[in-house]
Design an enzyme around this catalytic site. Structure first.
Site, PDB file in Angstrom:
ATOM      1  NE  ARG A 160       8.486  -0.076 -10.444  1.00  0.00           N
ATOM      2  CZ  ARG A 160       7.779  -0.557 -11.478  1.00  0.00           C
ATOM      3  NH1 ARG A 160       6.838   0.154 -12.030  1.00  0.00           N
ATOM      4  NH2 ARG A 160       8.007  -1.757 -11.941  1.00  0.00           N
ATOM      5  CE1 TYR A 163       6.767   7.459 -17.113  1.00  0.00           C
ATOM      6  CE2 TYR A 163       5.667   5.851 -15.717  1.00  0.00           C
ATOM      7  CZ  TYR A 163       5.746   6.555 -16.903  1.00  0.00           C
ATOM      8  OH  TYR A 163       4.792   6.355 -17.876  1.00  0.00           O
ATOM      9  CE  LYS A 167       4.373  10.242 -17.719  1.00  0.00           C
ATOM     10  NZ  LYS A 167       4.002  10.894 -18.991  1.00  0.00           N
ATOM     11  CG  ASN A 192       1.072  -2.572 -17.182  1.00  0.00           C
ATOM     12  OD1 ASN A 192       0.619  -2.038 -16.178  1.00  0.00           O
ATOM     13  ND2 ASN A 192       2.306  -3.047 -17.254  1.00  0.00           N
ATOM     14  NE  ARG A 204       7.215  -0.450 -21.851  1.00  0.00           N
ATOM     15  CZ  ARG A 204       6.569   0.598 -22.357  1.00  0.00           C
ATOM     16  NH1 ARG A 204       5.575   1.139 -21.690  1.00  0.00           N
ATOM     17  NH2 ARG A 204       6.927   1.108 -23.524  1.00  0.00           N
ATOM     18  CG  ASP A 224       5.555 -14.768  -5.671  1.00  0.00           C
ATOM     19  OD1 ASP A 224       5.187 -13.876  -6.468  1.00  0.00           O
ATOM     20  OD2 ASP A 224       5.116 -14.852  -4.508  1.00  0.00           O
ATOM     21  N   GLY A 225       6.045 -14.324  -9.325  1.00  0.00           N
ATOM     22  CA  GLY A 225       5.107 -14.253 -10.450  1.00  0.00           C
ATOM     23  C   GLY A 225       3.666 -14.049 -10.036  1.00  0.00           C
ATOM     24  CG  ASP A 289       7.637  -5.285  -9.924  1.00  0.00           C
ATOM     25  OD1 ASP A 289       8.409  -5.233 -10.889  1.00  0.00           O
ATOM     26  OD2 ASP A 289       6.461  -5.707 -10.006  1.00  0.00           O
ATOM     27  NE  ARG A 293       0.498  -0.448 -12.326  1.00  0.00           N
ATOM     28  CZ  ARG A 293       1.725  -0.400 -12.840  1.00  0.00           C
ATOM     29  NH1 ARG A 293       1.967  -0.890 -14.040  1.00  0.00           N
ATOM     30  NH2 ARG A 293       2.713   0.124 -12.157  1.00  0.00           N
TER      31      ARG A 293
END
Ligand code: UDP
Length: 333
Positions: A160, A163, A167, A192, A204, A224-225, A289, A293
């Protein structure tokens, strides 16, 4: 008593001159919605987009509109425009993790050289400039939720990095143009965001889950979400950005919806909102990841009188409808 007749001829009515806005990345998801908003508020709009991730589909409905002009150009090249410009909205950049994994150099170039050209245009025209920065400047944040004062936790050499660092550089360059050249600059950190015109396959989570749910295919939750994100409807986001540009605050402002979901919760929301029969499957978590956030939006509330109005379930309606149509068209329905 009758009024005395004036000896002078009536003044000719001069129509007001519309403000001129340049939108880089104006054929993309957010850029094209901004263009619609600006035209609706009486701006003349010039879009500059090289269509790497944007699409003329997003602006096709504006063809023939008097106050709209499209220039297909890479914003990293010199921007030459005749006539006045009042506002430069710098929206151009790949913005989805799989896009910037595929296009790391273009992502770095548009964030650095593209921002330089867009700032140069604003300086030359005496225009205001707005940079669309990102919550990615916070990296995988060690402070939660994220206020603007947090400096972030970014891996510059991770996937990442192209990006995030582009920025972060763009923010530094914007501040330098503000300080050294006196350009009126604004910096928004976008969290998001979702809505119609996201690309079905941009990777996405919103397009991925909705297209999987509509096809009754398994929903691919990464890791694991338990990682969290906070999703803002594009209409809320753009109202915040518009207010920021028109205000007088030059330091970064978070714009996003503080309602936070784990990706597992979000998958269940999408299944419920689409009435899908999809089951949830787990796939490996991509490297770096972010685990959590959520924006602190006190600044936006206090400085702009802004906060999001559209709850997730209501905001998903137009988004799901859009994907239903796109997927239906792709399937030849
Ligand atoms: N994600 C997921 N399944 C997918 C796509 C994304 O679980 O098919 C997760 C991803 O790992 C991340 C979150 O959803 O934790 C948001 O990912 P996205 O690519 O939308 O943007 P990010 O917020 O990571 O920049």
């Amino acid at each position: 008593m009758a009024k005395k007749a004036s000896s002078r001829a009536p003044k000719p009515v001069v129509p007001p001159v519309p403000p001129v806005s340049v939108v880089t990345g104006g054929a993309g998801f957010l850029g094209s919605h901004l263009v619609d908003k600006l035209l609706g508020r009486g701006h003349r709009v010039i879009v500059i987009d090289n269509l790497v991730t944007g699409s003329t589909d997003n602006i096709a409905h504006l063809a023939g509109t008097k106050d709209f002009r499209f220039i297909e150009q890479d914003v990293t090249e010199f921007l030459f425009l005749e006539g006045p410009v009042d506002y430069v909205w710098h929206f151009a950049s790949p913005a989805s993790p799989i896009d910037y994994l595929e296009l790391p150099i273009q992502t770095l170039k548009v964030g650095s050289l593209g921002t330089h050209k867009a700032l140069g245009l604003a300086k030359q025209k005496g225009a205001r400039f707005l940079l669309t920065s990102t919550s990615e400047v916070y990296g995988d944040p060690l402070v939660h939720p994220q206020p603007e004062e947090y400096w972030g936790n970014v891996n510059s050499v991770g996937p990442r990095g192209c990006y995030d660092e582009a920025k972060r550089f763009a923010e530094a360059l914007t501040m330098a143009y503000h300080q050294q050249h006196g350009v009126k600059t604004r910096i928004v950190r976008i969290f998001n965001t979702y809505g119609p015109r996201m690309r079905v396959k941009d990777g996405r989570v919103v397009p991925a889950f909705i297209s999987q749910a509509l096809a009754n295919e398994p929903i691919t939750v990464f890791g694991d979400g338990r990682q969290t994100r906070s999703f803002c409807h594009y209409s809320d986001l753009l109202e915040g950005i518009y207010r920021l540009m028109m205000g007088d605050y030059h330091l970064p402002v978070n714009i996003g919806n503080p309602q936070e979901f784990t990706m597992l919760e979000f998958a269940r929301e999408i299944i419920a909102a689409t009435g899908s029969k999809s089951r949830i499957i787990f796939q490996p978590l991509p490297q770096d990841d972010p685990k959590q956030r959520r924006p602190v939006i006190t600044k936006a509330q206090q400085l702009l009188g802004w906060e999001p109005k559209v709850p997730l379930r209501a905001g998903l309606v137009d988004t799901i409808e859009y994907f239903r149509k796109r997927l239906g068209a792709a399937a030849g329905n």
